[in-house]
Design a protein around this motif. Structure first.
Motif, short mmCIF file in Angstrom:
data_model
loop_
_atom_site.label_atom_id
_atom_site.label_comp_id
_atom_site.label_asym_id
_atom_site.label_seq_id
_atom_site.Cartn_x
_atom_site.Cartn_y
_atom_site.Cartn_z
N GLU A 243 0.81 -1.21 0.00
CA GLU A 243 0.00 0.00 0.00
C GLU A 243 0.85 1.26 0.00
OE1 GLU A 243 -2.93 -0.18 -0.74
OE2 GLU A 243 -2.93 -2.35 -0.58
N GLY A 244 2.14 1.14 -0.36
CA GLY A 244 2.96 2.34 -0.47
C GLY A 244 3.54 2.72 0.88
N GLU A 245 4.38 3.77 0.86
CA GLU A 245 5.07 4.18 2.07
C GLU A 245 4.09 4.72 3.11
OE1 GLU A 245 7.95 6.88 0.70
OE2 GLU A 245 9.17 5.37 -0.30
N ASP A 246 3.11 5.47 2.65
CA ASP A 246 2.12 6.03 3.56
C ASP A 246 0.72 5.77 3.04
OD1 ASP A 246 4.46 8.57 3.60
OD2 ASP A 246 3.99 7.44 5.41
N GLY A 247 0.49 4.58 2.45
CA GLY A 247 -0.78 4.31 1.80
C GLY A 247 -1.94 4.35 2.77
N GLU A 248 -3.09 4.76 2.25
CA GLU A 248 -4.27 4.86 3.09
C GLU A 248 -4.78 3.48 3.48
OE1 GLU A 248 -7.10 7.04 0.94
OE2 GLU A 248 -5.96 8.90 0.91
N ASP A 249 -4.54 2.49 2.63
CA ASP A 249 -5.23 1.21 2.81
C ASP A 249 -4.38 0.14 3.49
OD1 ASP A 249 -6.51 1.82 -0.42
OD2 ASP A 249 -7.48 2.23 1.49
N GLY A 250 -3.16 0.47 3.90
CA GLY A 250 -2.35 -0.58 4.49
C GLY A 250 -1.13 -0.03 5.19
N GLU A 251 -0.29 -0.92 5.64
CA GLU A 251 0.90 -0.56 6.38
C GLU A 251 2.13 -0.85 5.55
OE1 GLU A 251 0.75 0.87 9.25
OE2 GLU A 251 -1.42 0.69 9.50
N ASP A 252 3.25 -0.23 5.96
CA ASP A 252 4.52 -0.54 5.32
C ASP A 252 4.87 -2.00 5.56
OD1 ASP A 252 4.66 2.06 4.60
OD2 ASP A 252 6.21 2.63 6.04
N ARG A 253 5.70 -2.55 4.69
CA ARG A 253 6.15 -3.93 4.87
C ARG A 253 7.00 -4.00 6.12
NH1 ARG A 253 10.73 -6.21 2.87
NH2 ARG A 253 11.08 -4.42 1.53
N GLU A 254 6.70 -4.94 6.99
CA GLU A 254 7.43 -5.07 8.23
C GLU A 254 8.81 -5.66 7.99
OE1 GLU A 254 5.14 -7.41 10.84
OE2 GLU A 254 3.45 -5.99 10.95
N ASP A 255 9.73 -5.32 8.87
CA ASP A 255 11.08 -5.87 8.76
C ASP A 255 11.02 -7.39 8.81
OD1 ASP A 255 12.08 -3.34 8.67
OD2 ASP A 255 12.57 -3.25 10.82
N GLY A 256 11.76 -8.01 7.95
CA GLY A 256 11.79 -9.45 7.89
C GLY A 256 10.75 -10.07 6.99
N GLU A 257 9.74 -9.27 6.59
CA GLU A 257 8.72 -9.80 5.70
C GLU A 257 9.29 -9.95 4.30
OE1 GLU A 257 4.38 -8.48 3.87
OE2 GLU A 257 5.18 -7.52 5.67
N GLU A 258 9.04 -11.07 3.69
CA GLU A 258 9.58 -11.33 2.37
C GLU A 258 8.96 -10.41 1.32
OE1 GLU A 258 10.14 -15.03 -0.82
OE2 GLU A 258 9.21 -15.35 1.15
N ALA A 259 9.79 -9.75 0.55
CA ALA A 259 9.30 -8.82 -0.47
C ALA A 259 8.74 -9.61 -1.65
CB ALA A 259 10.44 -7.92 -0.95
N GLU A 260 7.70 -9.05 -2.25
CA GLU A 260 7.13 -9.67 -3.44
C GLU A 260 8.06 -9.43 -4.62
OE1 GLU A 260 3.30 -8.09 -4.00
OE2 GLU A 260 2.40 -9.14 -2.30
N GLU A 261 8.05 -10.36 -5.54
CA GLU A 261 8.92 -10.24 -6.70
C GLU A 261 8.41 -9.15 -7.63
OE1 GLU A 261 10.67 -12.96 -10.40
OE2 GLU A 261 9.31 -13.82 -8.89
N ALA A 262 9.30 -8.28 -8.04
CA ALA A 262 8.91 -7.20 -8.95
C ALA A 262 8.77 -7.73 -10.38
CB ALA A 262 9.97 -6.09 -8.92
N PHE A 263 7.91 -7.09 -11.15
CA PHE A 263 7.81 -7.39 -12.57
C PHE A 263 7.43 -6.10 -13.29
CE2 PHE A 263 3.62 -8.48 -10.83
CZ PHE A 263 2.77 -7.76 -11.65
N SER A 264 7.64 -6.09 -14.59
CA SER A 264 7.41 -4.88 -15.38
C SER A 264 6.37 -5.15 -16.47
CB SER A 264 8.72 -4.43 -16.04
OG SER A 264 9.10 -5.36 -17.06
N ILE A 265 6.05 -4.11 -17.22
CA ILE A 265 5.11 -4.24 -18.33
C ILE A 265 5.64 -5.21 -19.38
CG2 ILE A 265 6.05 -2.27 -19.58
CD1 ILE A 265 2.34 -3.32 -19.37
N ASP A 266 6.95 -5.31 -19.51
CA ASP A 266 7.53 -6.27 -20.46
C ASP A 266 7.28 -7.70 -20.02
OD1 ASP A 266 8.71 -4.59 -22.48
OD2 ASP A 266 10.15 -3.96 -20.96
N ASP A 267 7.32 -7.93 -18.70
CA ASP A 267 7.01 -9.27 -18.18
C ASP A 267 5.54 -9.61 -18.44
OD1 ASP A 267 9.62 -9.73 -17.06
OD2 ASP A 267 9.08 -8.29 -15.50
N VAL A 268 4.68 -8.61 -18.26
CA VAL A 268 3.25 -8.83 -18.51
C VAL A 268 3.03 -9.18 -19.98
CG1 VAL A 268 0.98 -7.73 -18.54
CG2 VAL A 268 2.55 -7.29 -16.64
#
Length: 357
Positions: A208-233
């Motif tokens: 939900e972003g750094e200060d997103g309205e709908d969620g919290e920042d990723r907590e330390d130790g939480e596994e990051a989701e894999e990034a992908f781009s429009i080329d991957d799509v």
């Protein structure tokens, strides 16, 4: 006797070859150095190659090819004179072209007082179909970085817009408005590019972003989701389309739309490895569409199951949706058409419209 001759513009010599001016254009959507064969031939054969922009993206590749480029920005008269004696001068305009030069050449040619060289506009590279999608990706990238609203959006926060835009697209299709259809297709495409741009940042911030309205920042130790781009799509979609069309890209045979659908369903079954024909059906979609989708999966999957019977309008609608699907009718589309007719009748009753309009 008074001499009324206009000496405002020099006159080129009328005798002898007048030469050739070539304006060599290139597309910024094509990689620098990728030029057409006529462009390379003209560049190698030219007597002079001029470019006003020392940062022009083609210059390193021209130097590598042994083509000498002079950094000059001549006016139209000087350029015409440079061609005297039959010389060929190639001009590399910038990305926005050179309006000053082309206007000047047009004035000289229209004056009738100058023996003009041959003028040629030579595309060194040009856009292929889909090239403007590159512009879209670049613009989206900049907007994501610099716009205070866009930079804070998230997948979850944008979800409602994807639904809205899809419905607006359907409405444009049903209205038969071509201009509206083009615009709504663009709005749907924006959702795809927007979400893909956000997905590039996965792992750099929470869902939900750094200060997103709908969620919290990723907590330390939480596994990051894999990034992908429009080329991957796009790449995944290309692979899917090729794999699911063996009758186009392979040796399979399909003579009818039914054959194609059978190929598609078999391929999906192997890809998804689903346990049930109901797997993958979003239950949050409108009720008639959900009922028709379930009925279609049952029919194509050959599952022996009867429609559930019960009291109430829901079971009656379920039966109607299943019957429509079996007859090749989209019940949602059919109901919308009837509802629109109902809306028009209401407006006529209110005196806001004429019958039949």
């Amino acid at each position: 006797m008074t001499d009324h001759t206009d000496h405002s513009e020099p006159t080129a010599a009328a005798d002898g070859p007048t030469g050739r001016i070539v304006l060599l254009t290139t597309s910024h959507r094509v990689a620098p150095g990728v030029l057409s064969w006529p462009a390379w031939q003209t560049l190698h054969a030219a007597d002079r190659v001029l470019c006003a922009d020392p940062g022009h993206p083609q210059l390193p590749y021209l130097r590598e090819a042994g083509i000498e480029v002079a950094f000059e920005s001549p006016d139209a008269q000087a350029l015409v004179e440079a061609c005297a004696g039959g010389r060929t001068v190639v001009v590399l305009p910038g990305g926005e072209g050179d309006q000053r030069l082309t206007d000047g050449l047009a004035r000289l040619a229209g004056s009738g007082r100058v023996s003009m060289p041959d003028l040629e506009l030579l595309p060194g590279s040009y856009d292929l179909p889909g090239a403007r999608l590159l512009d879209l990706v670049q613009v989206m990238d900049r907007v994501r970085r610099e716009c205070p609203w866009t930079s804070r959006q998230t997948h979850r926060g944008l979800a409602k817009y994807a639904i809205e835009e899809a419905y607006e697209l359907v409405e444009a299709i049903e209205d038969g408005d071509r201009d509206e259809l083009r615009e709504e297709l663009g709005d749907v495409l924006l959702q795809v590019v927007f979400h893909a741009r956000i997905a590039e940042e996965a792992g750099g911030r929470g869902e939900e972003g750094e200060d997103g309205e709908d969620g919290e920042d990723r907590e330390d130790g939480e596994e990051a989701e894999e990034a992908f781009s429009i080329d991957d799509v796009a790449g995944a979609l290309v692979t899917k389309l090729i794999h699911r069309h063996p009758h186009v890209f392979g040796d399979a045979q399909a003579e009818t739309p039914e054959d194609v659908n059978a190929h598609w369903q078999r391929t999906k079954a192997v890809e998804k490895q689903r346990e049930s024909v109901t797997d993958g059906i979003p239950v949050g979609q409108p009720g008639l569409a959900l009922a028709a989708k379930l009925a279609g999966r049952v029919r194509t999957g050959g599952v022996a199951v009867e429609l559930p019977r019960g009291e109430g309008i829901g079971y009656e609608l379920l039966e109607l949706a299943a019957r429509a699907e079996a007859e090749g009718i989209d019940p949602e589309t059919a109901l919308r058409a009837a509802a629109r007719a109902y809306r028009d009748a209401i407006r006529v009753a209110e005196g806001l419209a004429e019958p039949g309009r």
